[in-house]
Design an enzyme around this catalytic site. Structure first.
Site, PDB file in Angstrom:
ATOM      1  N   ASP A   1       2.275   1.771   3.334  1.00  0.00           N
ATOM      2  CA  ASP A   1       3.382   0.808   3.843  1.00  0.00           C
ATOM      3  C   ASP A   1       4.598   1.362   3.880  1.00  0.00           C
ATOM      4  O   ASP A   1       5.502   0.996   4.581  1.00  0.00           O
ATOM      5  CB  ASP A   1       3.004  -0.543   3.457  1.00  0.00           C
ATOM      6  CG  ASP A   1       1.781  -1.023   3.334  1.00  0.00           C
ATOM      7  OD1 ASP A   1       0.992  -0.762   4.253  1.00  0.00           O
ATOM      8  OD2 ASP A   1       1.343  -1.934   2.557  1.00  0.00           O
TER       9      ASP A   1
ATOM     10  N   HIS B   1       0.947  -1.036   0.055  1.00  0.00           N
ATOM     11  CA  HIS B   1       0.105  -0.062   0.057  1.00  0.00           C
ATOM     12  C   HIS B   1       0.818   1.245   0.095  1.00  0.00           C
ATOM     13  O   HIS B   1       1.797   1.210   0.571  1.00  0.00           O
ATOM     14  CB  HIS B   1      -0.904   0.105   1.298  1.00  0.00           C
ATOM     15  CG  HIS B   1      -1.943  -0.996   1.521  1.00  0.00           C
ATOM     16  ND1 HIS B   1      -1.560  -2.229   2.133  1.00  0.00           N
ATOM     17  CD2 HIS B   1      -3.219  -0.753   1.209  1.00  0.00           C
ATOM     18  CE1 HIS B   1      -2.828  -2.625   2.394  1.00  0.00           C
ATOM     19  NE2 HIS B   1      -3.866  -2.022   1.691  1.00  0.00           N
TER      20      HIS B   1
HETATM   21  C1  XLS Z   1      -8.009  -6.450   3.914  1.00  0.00           C
HETATM   22  C2  XLS Z   1      -7.505  -6.659   2.757  1.00  0.00           C
HETATM   23  C3  XLS Z   1      -6.489  -5.704   2.320  1.00  0.00           C
HETATM   24  C4  XLS Z   1      -6.081  -5.709   0.983  1.00  0.00           C
HETATM   25  C5  XLS Z   1      -5.220  -4.606   0.568  1.00  0.00           C
HETATM   26  O1  XLS Z   1      -9.155  -7.086   4.331  1.00  0.00           O
HETATM   27  O2  XLS Z   1      -7.462  -7.697   2.537  1.00  0.00           O
HETATM   28  O3  XLS Z   1      -5.170  -6.203   2.871  1.00  0.00           O
HETATM   29  O4  XLS Z   1      -5.654  -7.054   0.299  1.00  0.00           O
HETATM   30  O5  XLS Z   1      -5.767  -3.340   0.786  1.00  0.00           O
END
Ligand code: XLS
Ligand code: NI
Ligand code: NI
Length: 419
Positions: free
Chosen positions: A85, A82
């Site tokens: 991140d 992200h």
């Molecule tokens: C949350 C999601 C997240 C996505 C990416 O529940 O799994 O981790 O994969 O935003």
């Protein structure tokens, strides 16, 4: 600085990256990826407790270096991130250069990038579906920056997960307005993707709820209907997460099969939930059976195109040590690798395919073909039944036999057909 130099990860028993399976190497089949958020950002907080992990990386640059070192040590080739991140609160462009450098140095590729549209307070009432157009615009800006970075890093896909695209109570919500906003957002994004020449796939990640009570991208079927309504079904595919599938009352293989049937299959977020907890626990996959069934469907469909298995999973809060990060990933990788071997075996013997073929063989007869080609009307079919006194006999679906067969393959991994 090396963060993991004193750790020797446990060896793989099943995952042999270069081993050929059905004509492709295991790493080409699986395209396994490590995610930044759970592995390098999460500090072990939960709803009731504080941070418990003491990670040696302190700055964002150290975190990025640690991430790539870890992936290389696992002999993997892909990662996902992200914007927040890797950039923390700062601009993404400040760290893209370092990411590109690490990728080049360690021969690691970007499976997908995504923007976090859930954490910042401005997204309290949603991003694209927010009642305020300036919040919508802020989301456009953030996604544009993240897609630009993903493009620059040659990402294979770009993911949208709409954790707050939904609502809590219909009493304060104009649902039709919100859904149209989401359609507009996704159309604008698809146009922009073509404008900049991004060749990756746009993926939507369905999830029924959490954090929002009712989420608009509930499951694969719901996403397909939504995309069709907005004429976007050729622009997007789905990123299916195992734990989200179970939250929506389905299974991972169900969601994959539905996506394949609608030409919507893109990628997988590999994890699993806990049957006794009703939330997205994001555990590392350990259920070989689920992943065998999933890989069987994926292999029958010709494998991944741009997607892969992204380990969207985190170690348990009590797994405090850096070693635990390795055990978690090795567990997930080994589960998926064994599942690949099982699924390849199923395909090589052709036994299950034969069972399914026989089950549907009536549709290969003239009678079946005439129905499906539209040559017979409702009335003609009805008359045929009446005139010929048609009275079909029920036949066994052989479910227990098949489950027994699967268990034996899992245990022995050799031809163990029972009949
Ligand atoms: C949350 C999601 C997240 C996505 C990416 O529940 O799994 O981790 O994969 O935003
Ligand atoms: Ni996910
Ligand atoms: Ni999730």
């Amino acid at each position: 600085m090396n963060f993991f130099q004193n750790i020797q990860p446990t060896e793989y028993q099943f995952y042999k990256p270069k081993q050929l399976v059905l004509g492709k190497t295991m790493e080409e089949h699986l395209r396994l990826s490590v995610c930044f958020w759970h592995t390098f950002c999460w500090q072990g907080t939960d709803m009731f407790g504080k941070s418990v992990f003491e990670r040696p990386w302190k700055t964002k640059e150290e975190k990025i270096r640690a991430g790539f070192e870890f992936i290389e040590k696992l002999s993997l080739k892909y990662y996902t991130f992200h914007d927040v991140d890797v950039a923390d609160e700062g601009p993404l462009e400040e760290v893209v250069g370092l990411m590109a450098e690490e990728m080049e140095k360690r021969q690691i590729e970007l499976l997908w990038g995504t923007a976090n549209l859930t954490g910042h307070p401005r997204y309290l009432a949603g991003a694209a579906t927010n009642p305020d157009p300036y919040v919508f615009a802020s989301a456009v800006h953030q996604v544009k920056e993240t897609l630009d970075a993903t493009h620059q890093l040659n990402g294979h896909n770009y993911v949208l997960w709409g954790g707050r695209e939904g609502y809590e109570t219909h009493l304060n919500t104009d649902m039709a307005q919100e859904l149209n906003q989401l359609g507009r957002f996704l159309s604008l994004l698809a146009d922009y993707k073509h404008k900049i020449g991004f060749k990756g796939t746009l993926l939507i990640e369905p999830k029924p709820h959490e954090p929002t009570k009712h989420q608009y991208d509930f499951d694969v079927a719901n996403v397909y209907a939504f995309l069709q309504k907005h004429g976007l079904e050729k622009e997007y595919k789905v990123n299916i997460e195992c734990n989200h599938a179970t939250l929506s009352g389905h299974t991972l293989p169900h969601e994959v099969a539905y996506a394949i049937a609608h030409d919507l299959f893109g990628s997988i977020d590999a994890n699993q939930g806990d049957p006794l907890l009703g939330w997205d626990t994001d555990q590392f996959p350990s259920d070989i059976n689920t992943y065998t069934q999933t890989l069987y469907l994926i292999l029958l469909n010709g494998g991944f195109q741009s997607g892969g298995f992204n380990l969207d999973a985190k170690v348990r809060r009590q797994s405090l040590d850096l070693e635990d990060l390795f055990y978690g990933h090795v567990l997930g990788i080994e589960t998926i690798a064994k599942a690949l071997l099982n699924a390849a075996h199923l395909i090589e013997t052709g036994h299950l395919q034969e069972i399914v073929r026989k089950r549907y063989q009536g549709w290969e007869t003239d009678f079946g073909k005439q129905i499906m080609s539209g040559k017979m009307s409702f009335e003609t079919i009805s008359n045929y039944v009446k005139t010929n006194k048609i009275n079909p006999k029920p036949v066994s679906g052989r479910q227990e036999y098949i489950e027994l067969y699967l268990n034996r393959i899992n245990a022995e991994h050799e031809d163990v057909a029972l009949i």
